[in-house]
Motif scaffolding. Structure first.
Motif, PDB file in Angstrom:
ATOM      1  N   THR A  48       7.883  13.158  -3.261  1.00 31.44           N
ATOM      2  CA  THR A  48       8.091  12.805  -4.665  1.00 31.44           C
ATOM      3  C   THR A  48       7.718  11.360  -4.959  1.00 31.44           C
ATOM      4  N   LYS A  49       7.615  10.532  -3.903  1.00 33.85           N
ATOM      5  CA  LYS A  49       7.220   9.132  -4.050  1.00 33.85           C
ATOM      6  C   LYS A  49       5.953   8.906  -3.227  1.00 33.85           C
ATOM      7  N   GLN A  50       5.336   7.771  -3.418  1.00 32.96           N
ATOM      8  CA  GLN A  50       4.079   7.492  -2.726  1.00 32.96           C
ATOM      9  C   GLN A  50       4.253   6.836  -1.367  1.00 32.96           C
ATOM     10  N   ARG A  51       5.496   6.613  -0.925  1.00 31.53           N
ATOM     11  CA  ARG A  51       5.760   6.010   0.385  1.00 31.53           C
ATOM     12  C   ARG A  51       6.841   6.826   1.066  1.00 31.53           C
ATOM     13  N   GLY A  52       6.623   7.167   2.340  1.00 31.47           N
ATOM     14  CA  GLY A  52       7.627   7.935   3.050  1.00 31.47           C
ATOM     15  C   GLY A  52       7.372   7.984   4.541  1.00 31.47           C
ATOM     16  N   LEU A  53       8.344   8.524   5.275  1.00 31.35           N
ATOM     17  CA  LEU A  53       8.235   8.694   6.718  1.00 31.35           C
ATOM     18  C   LEU A  53       8.330  10.177   7.042  1.00 31.35           C
ATOM     19  N   ILE A  54       7.339  10.673   7.772  1.00 28.93           N
ATOM     20  CA  ILE A  54       7.343  12.060   8.238  1.00 28.93           C
ATOM     21  C   ILE A  54       7.878  12.040   9.663  1.00 28.93           C
ATOM     22  N   THR A  76      11.617  11.554   4.768  1.00 29.75           N
ATOM     23  CA  THR A  76      12.496  10.705   3.981  1.00 29.75           C
ATOM     24  C   THR A  76      11.674   9.646   3.267  1.00 29.75           C
ATOM     25  N   GLU A  77      12.121   9.295   2.070  1.00 32.95           N
ATOM     26  CA  GLU A  77      11.422   8.288   1.287  1.00 32.95           C
ATOM     27  C   GLU A  77      12.405   7.343   0.603  1.00 32.95           C
ATOM     28  N   ASN A  78      13.628   7.270   1.130  1.00 29.31           N
ATOM     29  CA  ASN A  78      14.686   6.453   0.540  1.00 29.31           C
ATOM     30  C   ASN A  78      14.700   5.046   1.142  1.00 29.31           C
ATOM     31  N   PHE A  79      13.575   4.348   1.096  1.00 33.18           N
ATOM     32  CA  PHE A  79      13.482   2.995   1.627  1.00 33.18           C
ATOM     33  C   PHE A  79      12.329   2.277   0.948  1.00 33.18           C
ATOM     34  N   TYR A  80      12.262   0.952   1.151  1.00 32.46           N
ATOM     35  CA  TYR A  80      11.193   0.156   0.567  1.00 32.46           C
ATOM     36  C   TYR A  80      10.206  -0.308   1.629  1.00 32.46           C
ATOM     37  N   LYS A  94       0.846  -1.191   0.000  1.00 31.86           N
ATOM     38  CA  LYS A  94       0.000   0.000   0.000  1.00 31.86           C
ATOM     39  C   LYS A  94       0.883   1.243   0.000  1.00 31.86           C
ATOM     40  N   ASN A  95       0.440   2.268  -0.676  1.00 36.04           N
ATOM     41  CA  ASN A  95       1.172   3.532  -0.728  1.00 36.04           C
ATOM     42  C   ASN A  95       0.626   4.483   0.315  1.00 36.04           C
ATOM     43  N   TYR A  96       1.499   4.948   1.201  1.00 39.13           N
ATOM     44  CA  TYR A  96       1.103   5.871   2.254  1.00 39.13           C
ATOM     45  C   TYR A  96       2.349   6.506   2.858  1.00 39.13           C
ATOM     46  N   LEU A 152      -0.560  11.422   1.188  1.00 40.34           N
ATOM     47  CA  LEU A 152      -0.281  12.741   0.622  1.00 40.34           C
ATOM     48  C   LEU A 152       0.086  12.585  -0.849  1.00 40.34           C
ATOM     49  N   PRO A 153      -0.546  13.333  -1.724  1.00 36.41           N
ATOM     50  CA  PRO A 153      -0.105  13.308  -3.115  1.00 36.41           C
ATOM     51  C   PRO A 153       1.245  14.009  -3.243  1.00 36.41           C
TER      52      PRO A 153
END
Length: 188
Positions: free
Chosen positions: A92-98, A146-150, A32-34, A66-67
């Motif tokens: 910039t990606k559909q998965r990340g950590l705030i 950051t969004e540099n992970f899978y 899932k993308n979130y 978030l888009p």
């Protein structure tokens, strides 16, 4: 009674297998993308991202969507004892950590696939942080986003991966203490 042709029977079976495969993929396999808002502190946080306000309990995470785009974030504790500076980040990606508290997170790359030389990765890539040396592909990050992970914090590395979309590493983000436990359990 009319006999069903072998071609039609083969088509029906193939169609049935395809539908079942897609159902399994969309219900069990697809990621899932979130974005995940994490609160590693012992206080309840009030996080405002754009026009939306979120309450995150101590030690908890909140999934939001978030888009792509630029966002402003303001964070304070619920009882106003601590306030973090307003800042902005870009999705910039559909998965990340705030990371509203600017805490330290570890992003660790686990080698996957038959062509990956795991020994070479562990011998050549070393990171020292707070007096401790870690082997392997490790990044330490305290950015607001950051969004540099899978794999996100609420997901585990799979026990076995046969195919990894031609990538040698799958990265997962950890809180500091969670990473130390993971590393000690698996590599020390």
């Amino acid at each position: 009674m009319k006999k069903i042709s072998p071609n039609l029977l083969g088509f029906i079976i193939a169609l049935f297998v395809t539908i079942i495969s897609l159902w399994i993929y969309f219900n069990y396999i697809q990621k899932k993308n979130y974005q995940l808002i994490d609160n590693p502190t012992q206080q309840t946080l009030q996080v405002q991202i754009g026009d939306n306000q979120y309450i995150v309990a101590p030690g908890q995470q909140l999934q939001i969507s978030l888009p792509t785009g630029q966002y402003n974030i303001q964070t304070q504790t619920l009882n106003d004892t601590l306030s973090y500076p307003q800042t902005s980040f870009e999705v910039t990606k559909q998965r990340g950590l705030i990371n509203p508290t600017l805490a330290t997170y570890y992003i660790y790359g686990m080698p996957y696939g038959p062509r990956v030389n795991k020994d070479s990765i562990f011998e050549n890539l070393k990171t020292t942080f707070k007096g401790k040396t870690y082997s392997g592909d490790l990044q330490i990050d305290s950015a607001v986003y950051t969004e540099n992970f899978y794999y996100n914090m609420n997901e585990n590395f799979p026990g076995l991966t046969i195919k990894s979309e031609n990538e040698a590493l799958r990265k997962k983000i950890f809180r500091e203490n969670d990473f130390k436990q993971f590393y000690f359990k698996n590599y020390e």
